[in-house]
Each structure stands twice: as C-alpha cells, then as structure tokens.
Design an enzyme around this catalytic site. Sequence first.
Site, PDB file in Angstrom:
ATOM      1  N   ASN A 137       0.386  -1.273   0.059  1.00 55.90           N
ATOM      2  CA  ASN A 137       0.340  -0.247   0.109  1.00 55.90           C
ATOM      3  C   ASN A 137       0.603   1.282  -0.015  1.00 55.90           C
ATOM      4  OD1 ASN A 137      -2.007  -1.498  -0.079  1.00 55.90           O
ATOM      5  ND2 ASN A 137      -2.559  -1.587   2.102  1.00 55.90           N
ATOM      6  N   GLU A 243      -7.957   0.036   6.065  1.00 57.34           N
ATOM      7  CA  GLU A 243      -7.674   0.844   5.541  1.00 57.34           C
ATOM      8  C   GLU A 243      -6.296   1.160   4.604  1.00 57.34           C
ATOM      9  OE1 GLU A 243      -9.741   3.645   5.450  1.00 57.34           O
ATOM     10  OE2 GLU A 243     -10.377   3.609   6.817  1.00 57.34           O
ATOM     11  N   CYS A 244      -6.124   1.501   3.805  1.00 57.93           N
ATOM     12  CA  CYS A 244      -4.925   1.290   2.840  1.00 57.93           C
ATOM     13  C   CYS A 244      -3.692   2.080   3.303  1.00 57.93           C
ATOM     14  CB  CYS A 244      -5.211   1.198   1.157  1.00 57.93           C
ATOM     15  SG  CYS A 244      -5.999   2.818   0.499  1.00 57.93           S
ATOM     16  N   GLY A 245      -4.342   3.129   3.886  1.00 57.81           N
ATOM     17  CA  GLY A 245      -3.023   4.088   4.310  1.00 57.81           C
ATOM     18  C   GLY A 245      -3.332   5.588   3.669  1.00 57.81           C
ATOM     19  N   LEU A 246      -3.980   5.824   2.231  1.00 58.09           N
ATOM     20  CA  LEU A 246      -4.637   6.811   2.569  1.00 58.09           C
ATOM     21  C   LEU A 246      -4.824   7.921   3.490  1.00 58.09           C
ATOM     22  CD1 LEU A 246      -5.561   5.853  -1.788  1.00 58.09           C
ATOM     23  CD2 LEU A 246      -3.722   6.825  -1.034  1.00 58.09           C
TER      24      LEU A 246
END
Length: 258
Positions: A137, A243-246
């Site tokens: 990610n 969450e993907c981190g964005l």
Amino acid sequence: MHNSVASKLKLAELLALTKTEQILRLGQINAELEQLTALERVKWALENLEGTHVVSSSFGIQAALMLHLVTQAKSDIPVILTDTGYLFPETYRFIDELSQKLTLNLQVFRAQQSSNWQEAQYGKLWDQGIEGIEKYNKLNKVEPMRRALDELEAGTWFSGLRREQSQSRANLPILSIQNGVFKFLPVIDWTNKDVHYYLEEHGLSYHPLREQGYLSVGDTHTTKKWEPGMTEEETRFNGLKRECGLHEDDGEQYGSGI
C-alpha cells in the site's frame, strides 16, 4: 456559517499547533458543518479553505456520488486516482464511463516502480501478511497520493469517506488536517440509503461489480465478494485491515490525522 471563525482559519497557523490544539480549534467549525447539507459543505470548503482543491477517488462501488457532488460545485476540480495496475477490468471501464459522463479532470498517479518490477524485487507483497500489505500500500497508494498532493499543490483534499463504512471511520470529523493539508469529508454522515437515493435521483450508476456481490472494490488480489456472515471490512485485505494508508496521517511531520 460564512461569518464564523472558520473563514479566518489559515492552514499555516493550524500546522503550528499540536494535534490536540488543532482538534479543539476545528471543533466549533465541525459542529456547524454537521448542520449543513453535503453540497452546502462542499461550497463552504471551496470558499473558505485555502490552496488548490482536489478530490481523490478509487472509483469504487459508490464513487459516482462524491464525483458528481464535488464537480457540481467545481467542474474542473482535479480528480486524483492512484492506479496500482491491479484494478479490475470493470474498474478501468467504470473510470472511463464516469470520466466521460461527468467530464472529469482526471489526474492519474502511479508507483515509481511498475507492478512487474515490484513483484520481481519483493514477490507478491499482498500474500506476505500485514507487513507485506502495508508495504504494498505504501508503494502503490500512499507514495503516489503524497506525490499527487505535492505536484498539484493541494491545500484542501476532498474524500468520500463515510462513518458507516467501518469502525476506523466511525468517529471521523468533516474537517481535519492530514499530512499538511485540509481533509474534507462532506458525506461522512451519509448512510447507504442516502447514497442510493442520491445516485437514483441523479441517474448515476454503482460500480458494475456490485451486481456480482462486491460491497467494496480495490485491487483484484485483495478484494473478495461478500458472503453471508462477512462484514464489509472483511472483504478487503484478507480481513487483516480496512485502510490502505491513504487516509491515515504519517504522524511524523504534521499534527492532526483523521
């Protein structure tokens, strides 16, 4: 609302505060924003939050909602897509369809290494547990998004996150600061029913994979169809994370995350 303390806020001033101070300063503004409609919130943000305004989209199941809402108020707003190279074919066609229908100012950003190069160097990161997924990610979503915000000189970032989507989003405010820019979530309090009625009213479509049982759509290798007993969160990243981190603050340089 237009005459409130909100209109006097400057991003540079807020960045000098601690995370707690930022949350307190934005508290009154968020309370007022909660009373507005989504479109009123967007218009307020365009008038009162400084810097270039951008909106990000993964072109997921309900993407048409946010893209239509924001482009109603600012037709040429840059639409940031982080293309991992592993999206579903249906997603790429959906991107083309919405881009044409809404005349989107689409800005596509990708990882600095191609997907094949990454696999040669690291293997299939998405099969390497939580650490592998987080590295994947970071390479394919977080870094390209940070680069997009920098290159577009973004001061305000619109996103379509909603509290109903997951526990990690349940307490998010409409307005916050994430990694040095204003983060604005105008439909944060919308339900799935609200989304459905909006799409229906404006003649907009869901992502085509919704009809095949997908509740959330990302990359082909980290997205599962919904099955009885599963939560929406369990359909992504093998249920290891939502969450993907964005939408997470890096916590290093700036104060408040969301």
